[in-house]
Write a protein that holds these residues in place. Sequence first.
Motif: not given
Ligand code: S0N
Length: 293
Positions: A92-98, A104-106, A140-142, A162-164, A168-170
């Motif tokens: 799991c890569s955490g919360g869907d940033q899109s 929060g997440y919509v 991240g959240g994953g 953790q990537t937060g 911009g998250s934690f």
């Molecule tokens: C996972 C990573 C390192 C993988 O890299 P890789 O293999 O090079 O693949 P990519 O090309 O980057 O990704 C493939 C496709 O997947 C999409 N994608 C990946 N991760 C996400 C994501 N998290 N959200 C939306 N889309 C994602 C890519 O965009 C790509 O799509 P296409 O093919 O269309 O281009 C790398 O992907 C990575 O670094 N991902 C982001 C990781 C991240 O920063 N996650 C978010 C961290 N924050 C949280 O999780 C929030 C924390 C939390 O949940 C929380 C905590 C406390 C209180 C509340 C919350 C809350 O938020 O609810």
Amino acid sequence: APSSYARVHGEPSRAPAAWRDVPSVAREDLTDVIYQKAVGEGIAKITINRPDKRNAFRPRTVTEMSLCFADARDDPSIGVVILTGAGDLAFCSGGDQSVRGKGGYVGADGVPRLNVLDLQMQIRRLPKPVVAAVAGYAVGGGHILHMVCDLTIAADNAVFGQTGPKVGSFDAGYGSTHMARLVGQKRAREMWFLARLYGAAEAERMGLVNKVVPLRELEPETLAWCRQILSNSPTALRLLKSALNAAEDGQAGIQQLGGDATMLFYQSEEGNEGREAYLSGRRPDFSRFPRLP
Ligand code: S0N
């Protein structure tokens, strides 16, 4: 030499499980999660199924996971739950940033929420072991989801961190405080402040995971651990999970452990004497119950 467990029971089986979908939850039209139970075994499996997004969760994903965990909790035939991700590239890569908005997440209803925090609590509170099976990224959240599971089996391609602070998250709840219990304060601060990623071997050395296996062995190894867990006393496991939680969770943890004590008391003759006396309109007689040291 075989372990004492193996001498008595033989090695826990690593044979494939026959997974079946679960109609009671499937009727909720699961789109983001696959929910299965192993035929004839007490194992449920929840698979986050958004591989194109590296299994990032949106509000719907979390709601679906929560429904499945609730079903696994309520089903007395289930003794252990596996949480995993679809495909080999990510747990799991955490919360869907899109779909992240202000607040929060919509979801489809347009309301921003952080419902993964409730899911973390649900996993902690579930009175059965939850085992994370991690292939690929748990970030991240994953990463927090695997940390709140009771055990983690990792494939050798797993990557943790953790990537937060970069995006911009934690998570200032379990995501940081439970992490510090797992890896120590210095390492937890390192993981959060530097937002580095760690390979499976290093994660094992840090105490983040229980075992690392070749990718193809991830499910067989996880099943073997689950089967060994299932051979043990469910009540002992339940009380141990409660106690380990209680040491961290303050009054909420005591409430969980206290609830388990009530459940056991309800099963006792002494507990039933009070109920039966009340229902038959007589004074209860507790004199036959020992006051043990
Ligand atoms: C996972 C990573 C390192 C993988 O890299 P890789 O293999 O090079 O693949 P990519 O090309 O980057 O990704 C493939 C496709 O997947 C999409 N994608 C990946 N991760 C996400 C994501 N998290 N959200 C939306 N889309 C994602 C890519 O965009 C790509 O799509 P296409 O093919 O269309 O281009 C790398 O992907 C990575 O670094 N991902 C982001 C990781 C991240 O920063 N996650 C978010 C961290 N924050 C949280 O999780 C929030 C924390 C939390 O949940 C929380 C905590 C406390 C209180 C509340 C919350 C809350 O938020 O609810």
